[in-house]
Design a protein around this motif. Sequence first.
Motif, PDB file in Angstrom:
ATOM      1  N   HIS A   1       0.821  -1.218   0.000  1.00 52.96           N
ATOM      2  CA  HIS A   1       0.000   0.000   0.000  1.00 52.96           C
ATOM      3  C   HIS A   1       0.848   1.259   0.000  1.00 52.96           C
ATOM      4  O   HIS A   1       0.377   2.340  -0.348  1.00 52.96           O
ATOM      5  CB  HIS A   1      -0.965   0.010   1.198  1.00 52.96           C
ATOM      6  CG  HIS A   1      -0.308   0.189   2.519  1.00 52.96           C
ATOM      7  ND1 HIS A   1       0.252  -0.853   3.225  1.00 52.96           N
ATOM      8  CD2 HIS A   1      -0.114   1.288   3.285  1.00 52.96           C
ATOM      9  CE1 HIS A   1       0.748  -0.399   4.373  1.00 52.96           C
ATOM     10  NE2 HIS A   1       0.538   0.892   4.423  1.00 52.96           N
TER      11      HIS A   1
ATOM     12  N   LEU B   1      -1.768   5.641   1.494  1.00 57.28           N
ATOM     13  CA  LEU B   1      -1.641   4.869   0.262  1.00 57.28           C
ATOM     14  C   LEU B   1      -0.696   5.590  -0.679  1.00 57.28           C
ATOM     15  O   LEU B   1      -0.822   6.787  -0.909  1.00 57.28           O
ATOM     16  CB  LEU B   1      -3.011   4.699  -0.401  1.00 57.28           C
ATOM     17  CG  LEU B   1      -3.119   3.657  -1.503  1.00 57.28           C
ATOM     18  CD1 LEU B   1      -2.935   2.258  -0.940  1.00 57.28           C
ATOM     19  CD2 LEU B   1      -4.471   3.753  -2.190  1.00 57.28           C
TER      20      LEU B   1
ATOM     21  N   ALA C   1       0.613   2.775  -5.990  1.00 57.53           N
ATOM     22  CA  ALA C   1      -0.508   1.859  -5.771  1.00 57.53           C
ATOM     23  C   ALA C   1      -1.801   2.440  -6.324  1.00 57.53           C
ATOM     24  O   ALA C   1      -2.593   1.730  -6.968  1.00 57.53           O
ATOM     25  CB  ALA C   1      -0.655   1.547  -4.287  1.00 57.53           C
TER      26      ALA C   1
ATOM     27  N   ALA D   1      -3.568   0.737  -9.571  1.00 58.98           N
ATOM     28  CA  ALA D   1      -4.902   0.181  -9.324  1.00 58.98           C
ATOM     29  C   ALA D   1      -5.931   0.782 -10.276  1.00 58.98           C
ATOM     30  O   ALA D   1      -6.891   0.120 -10.677  1.00 58.98           O
ATOM     31  CB  ALA D   1      -5.320   0.428  -7.882  1.00 58.98           C
TER      32      ALA D   1
ATOM     33  N   ILE E   1      -4.009  -4.893  -3.203  1.00 59.56           N
ATOM     34  CA  ILE E   1      -3.213  -3.947  -2.418  1.00 59.56           C
ATOM     35  C   ILE E   1      -3.178  -4.399  -0.959  1.00 59.56           C
ATOM     36  O   ILE E   1      -4.224  -4.701  -0.369  1.00 59.56           O
ATOM     37  CB  ILE E   1      -3.804  -2.516  -2.488  1.00 59.56           C
ATOM     38  CG1 ILE E   1      -3.952  -2.068  -3.948  1.00 59.56           C
ATOM     39  CG2 ILE E   1      -2.935  -1.542  -1.700  1.00 59.56           C
ATOM     40  CD1 ILE E   1      -2.669  -1.859  -4.687  1.00 59.56           C
TER      41      ILE E   1
ATOM     42  N   LEU F   1      -9.562   1.729  -0.277  1.00 61.60           N
ATOM     43  CA  LEU F   1      -8.137   1.415  -0.392  1.00 61.60           C
ATOM     44  C   LEU F   1      -7.319   2.103   0.697  1.00 61.60           C
ATOM     45  O   LEU F   1      -6.330   1.567   1.180  1.00 61.60           O
ATOM     46  CB  LEU F   1      -7.610   1.853  -1.763  1.00 61.60           C
ATOM     47  CG  LEU F   1      -7.786   0.872  -2.920  1.00 61.60           C
ATOM     48  CD1 LEU F   1      -7.329   1.522  -4.222  1.00 61.60           C
ATOM     49  CD2 LEU F   1      -7.000  -0.401  -2.672  1.00 61.60           C
TER      50      LEU F   1
END
Length: 294
Positions: free
Chosen positions: A110, A121, A125, A129, A138, A272
């Motif tokens: 992450h 984050l 990432a 993503a 993740i 996330l």
Amino acid sequence: MTGPAILVGVDGSDCSLVAVDLAVHEAALRGRPVRIVYCDPWADHPAWAHNDPAGELAGGVLSDPQRAIRAAIDRANTDEVPVTGEVLAGNPTTVLIRESADADLLVLGHRGRGGFPDLLLGSVAVTVAAHAACPVLITRGTPTTGGEVLVGVDGSPSNHAAIGFAFHEAALRSVDLRALHTRRESNITDHGSMAMVDSGSEYVEQDQVLTEALAGWSQKYPQVVVQRQLATGRAAHALVAASDRAQLVVLGARGRGGLHGRRLGSVSHAVLHHAACPVTIVHDVSQEQGVATT
């Protein structure tokens, strides 16, 4: 083992080693090999144009990329799945997005080695993503041992691929699947951190969204027990709260309100950042190309 590999990006950080753990676990479940890559932007520099980016320095000293690959391979340390490692020249986001086209799944930490402490984050990432050609897993929090797979359901066509992926993951792990759908309504009863839907027209409407979204998947995966959950309020809040008892959260890249050209929706972005367990982002390529999903 044959088929596309589980691709995992490393950068020498502790977080990327956790990603290696997840990659090996997924590879064992799926019967896939693991491919570890380190993306070195400096290898594109003219001064290094005729050098092997994975090569040793003078005196047999390992370069930083090579040390990271060695550490990742040592971390994998398994006879269950084949593991390879390599250094690739180029910007990490560009390289990982390109290489994802040949991967079954891409696994990332992450936050990378250069991440700021206050950021939940990392930028790599988030970008990968949003644009990868395969599902992206993740690392987040700690998976609940034996916990369920949680999937967010919004009723949009682009959510179809995420639901199918979640069913497949639940089947591989022999655990229940929790399908969660939320909608903002004024007529609700508050139960703790999550507002549950009252009986009546709101409940019937939301239940129909779940029924239609799950139609066909239960027949394809009869061994998967589905827990249906309806709630009102912010979808991201409900999903983050439910992630406490999950080992994996699965989300579509864009929801019903996704803007054209924006590849990662606000709910996926928020989950996330805050989920209590790993999160997989799944793109529905057919919908993104304007092809109706059957």
